[in-house]
Scaffold this active site. Structure first.
Site, mmCIF file in Angstrom:
data_model
loop_
_atom_site.group_PDB
_atom_site.id
_atom_site.type_symbol
_atom_site.label_atom_id
_atom_site.label_comp_id
_atom_site.label_asym_id
_atom_site.label_seq_id
_atom_site.Cartn_x
_atom_site.Cartn_y
_atom_site.Cartn_z
ATOM 1 N N HIS A 33 -10.253 14.741 7.719
ATOM 2 C CA HIS A 33 -11.678 14.964 7.237
ATOM 3 C C HIS A 33 -12.537 14.311 8.527
ATOM 4 C CE1 HIS A 33 -10.298 15.244 2.852
ATOM 5 N NE2 HIS A 33 -10.025 16.429 3.571
ATOM 6 N N ALA A 85 -8.630 7.504 -0.267
ATOM 7 C CA ALA A 85 -9.736 6.548 0.141
ATOM 8 C C ALA A 85 -9.211 5.182 -0.641
ATOM 9 C CB ALA A 85 -11.024 6.886 -0.961
ATOM 10 N N SER A 99 -6.297 10.481 -4.898
ATOM 11 C CA SER A 99 -6.237 11.300 -6.421
ATOM 12 C C SER A 99 -5.676 12.571 -6.373
ATOM 13 C CB SER A 99 -7.773 11.432 -6.894
ATOM 14 O OG SER A 99 -8.506 12.168 -5.980
ATOM 15 N N ASP A 158 -12.514 6.066 8.146
ATOM 16 C CA ASP A 158 -13.160 4.876 8.375
ATOM 17 C C ASP A 158 -12.362 4.258 9.639
ATOM 18 O OD1 ASP A 158 -10.558 3.775 7.683
ATOM 19 O OD2 ASP A 158 -11.450 3.674 5.699
ATOM 20 N N CYS A 167 -23.536 16.988 17.590
ATOM 21 C CA CYS A 167 -24.762 17.925 17.628
ATOM 22 C C CYS A 167 -23.916 19.255 17.003
ATOM 23 C CB CYS A 167 -25.273 17.944 18.957
ATOM 24 S SG CYS A 167 -26.417 19.419 18.922
HETATM 25 P P1 NAD Z 1 -10.361 9.655 -4.502
HETATM 26 O O1 NAD Z 1 -11.364 8.582 -4.464
HETATM 27 O O2 NAD Z 1 -10.352 10.907 -4.810
HETATM 28 O O3 NAD Z 1 -9.106 8.802 -4.752
HETATM 29 C C1 NAD Z 1 -8.829 7.549 -4.557
HETATM 30 C C2 NAD Z 1 -7.542 7.253 -5.473
HETATM 31 O O4 NAD Z 1 -7.024 5.919 -5.012
HETATM 32 C C3 NAD Z 1 -7.742 6.889 -6.870
HETATM 33 O O5 NAD Z 1 -6.989 7.505 -7.793
HETATM 34 C C4 NAD Z 1 -7.770 5.524 -7.110
HETATM 35 O O6 NAD Z 1 -6.924 5.169 -8.691
HETATM 36 C C5 NAD Z 1 -6.779 5.058 -6.089
HETATM 37 N N1 NAD Z 1 -6.901 3.617 -5.405
HETATM 38 C C6 NAD Z 1 -8.035 2.960 -5.320
HETATM 39 N N2 NAD Z 1 -7.718 1.877 -4.768
HETATM 40 C C7 NAD Z 1 -6.388 1.748 -4.784
HETATM 41 C C8 NAD Z 1 -5.644 0.577 -4.328
HETATM 42 N N3 NAD Z 1 -5.939 -0.537 -3.700
HETATM 43 N N4 NAD Z 1 -4.396 0.907 -4.468
HETATM 44 C C9 NAD Z 1 -3.678 2.003 -5.116
HETATM 45 N N5 NAD Z 1 -4.479 2.982 -5.568
HETATM 46 C C10 NAD Z 1 -5.909 2.798 -5.356
HETATM 47 O O7 NAD Z 1 -10.100 9.553 -2.704
HETATM 48 P P2 NAD Z 1 -9.041 10.780 -1.717
HETATM 49 O O8 NAD Z 1 -7.918 11.301 -2.737
HETATM 50 O O9 NAD Z 1 -9.083 10.234 -0.700
HETATM 51 O O10 NAD Z 1 -10.273 11.849 -1.820
HETATM 52 C C11 NAD Z 1 -11.812 11.670 -1.620
HETATM 53 C C12 NAD Z 1 -12.287 12.138 -0.078
HETATM 54 O O11 NAD Z 1 -12.915 10.745 -0.037
HETATM 55 C C13 NAD Z 1 -11.559 12.215 1.032
HETATM 56 O O12 NAD Z 1 -12.056 13.326 1.552
HETATM 57 C C14 NAD Z 1 -12.111 11.372 2.073
HETATM 58 O O13 NAD Z 1 -12.490 11.805 3.188
HETATM 59 C C15 NAD Z 1 -13.184 10.586 1.378
HETATM 60 N N6 NAD Z 1 -13.552 9.051 1.430
HETATM 61 C C16 NAD Z 1 -12.881 8.279 2.511
HETATM 62 C C17 NAD Z 1 -13.283 6.893 2.237
HETATM 63 C C18 NAD Z 1 -12.792 6.086 3.511
HETATM 64 O O14 NAD Z 1 -12.540 6.557 4.799
HETATM 65 N N7 NAD Z 1 -12.159 4.879 3.391
HETATM 66 C C19 NAD Z 1 -14.002 6.234 1.288
HETATM 67 C C20 NAD Z 1 -14.369 7.252 0.268
HETATM 68 C C21 NAD Z 1 -13.919 8.415 0.228
#
Ligand code: NAD
Length: 248
Positions: free
Chosen positions: A120, A25, A195, A105, A128
């Site tokens: 994901h 994300a 993360s 996204d 559906c």
């Molecule tokens: P997470 O929220 O657990 O971790 C995001 C990490 O990115 C954090 O550790 C944060 O410190 C870091 N971060 C944020 N902005 C940053 C930047 N500009 N530069 C560097 N680091 C940055 O997200 P995850 O590990 O992807 O897991 C969460 C779940 O969230 C995934 O399954 C995903 O499907 C879903 N998700 C997706 C979106 C999207 O599609 N954009 C948005 C939110 C969540």
């Protein structure tokens, strides 16, 4: 490590034959989409709806659609950022063989990446659960808003859910197999904006390293794999990739 990290990464990228990118994300926060776990992220205000709750409870489905309709606006407004575009360029240059993403996204594809493995799923479609009919998310979100209730399938009346993987739902088998194969064949594995705590996706960086890849992590905050990675950059993705690009 004597070299600056961006220089080191540019050097490893030049050496690589099979670089694989793994994004979370944090890749899209610079496009204005909040992540989940940062302060102010999605989990600060909403609880995830588990898949079994979605199936068994009408209230859970209402909460699911409330969250999805809200998130939809952010997705529609967002455009790829400089980081997305640099990764697409590295693929065109033959360096990056695949982008494995946890994001839903579609911004990697909008930036021009061709080989994108969406672990994901995607928020761009709604499906559906009974007959597998698929509809553009915008159409179904509009229907939800008009009805004030989760929409039923226009084809068969079944339950409608975004084509994303909820907690408690399994990952798409073919895509996971493809991602696993890329992780095993990678010589350079770049994990960024994740993360690295959501499994099974977060197992891929470790797997790549076990199979001989150099593991590079770019993330604002520490991750559980920082201790074993070959290079860790605690910084923002966009600026870091630009600095690497400038040194290529
Ligand atoms: P997470 O929220 O657990 O971790 C995001 C990490 O990115 C954090 O550790 C944060 O410190 C870091 N971060 C944020 N902005 C940053 C930047 N500009 N530069 C560097 N680091 C940055 O997200 P995850 O590990 O992807 O897991 C969460 C779940 O969230 C995934 O399954 C995903 O499907 C879903 N998700 C997706 C979106 C999207 O599609 N954009 C948005 C939110 C969540």
């Amino acid at each position: 490590m004597t070299q600056e990290p961006e220089h080191q990464l540019a050097h490893w990228l030049a050496e690589a034959d099979h670089a694989v990118v793994f994004t979370g994300a944090g890749m899209s926060t610079e496009s204005g989409i909040p992540d989940f776990r940062s302060p102010g992220g999605v989990w600060a205000t909403s609880q995830p709806v588990m898949f079994d709750q979605f199936l068994s409870s009408a209230d859970a489905r209402r909460e699911y659609w409330r969250q999805k309709a809200l998130a939809h606006e952010g997705f529609v407004r967002a455009a790829p950022n400089g980081g997305h575009r640099i990764l697409a360029r590295w693929e065109r240059d033959g360096k990056v063989k695949a982008v494995i993403t946890q994001n839903i996204d579609g911004l990697h594809q909008d930036a021009g990446s061709q080989r994108v493995l969406e672990l994901h799923g995607t928020a761009r479609w709604v499906g559906c659960l009974a007959c597998d009919a698929r509809f553009p998310a915008g159409e179904m979100v509009a229907r939800y808003r008009a009805l004030g209730e989760p929409p039923d399938c226009p084809e068969c009346g079944g339950m409608m859910k975004h084509a994303t993987v909820s907690f408690g739902q399994s990952l798409p088998e073919r895509i996971l197999a493809d991602a696993t194969s890329h992780a095993q064949n990678a010589d350079l594995f770049l994990a960024m904006g994740s993360s690295l705590v959501v499994h099974p996706a977060a197992a891929l960086p470790e797997m790549a390293q076990r199979h001989g890849a150099r593991l590079v992590i770019i993330n604002r905050e520490p991750t559980p794999l920082d201790g074993t990675a070959d290079l860790v950059v605690h910084a923002v993705i966009g600026e870091t990739l630009q600095a690497v690009e400038a040194r290529r």
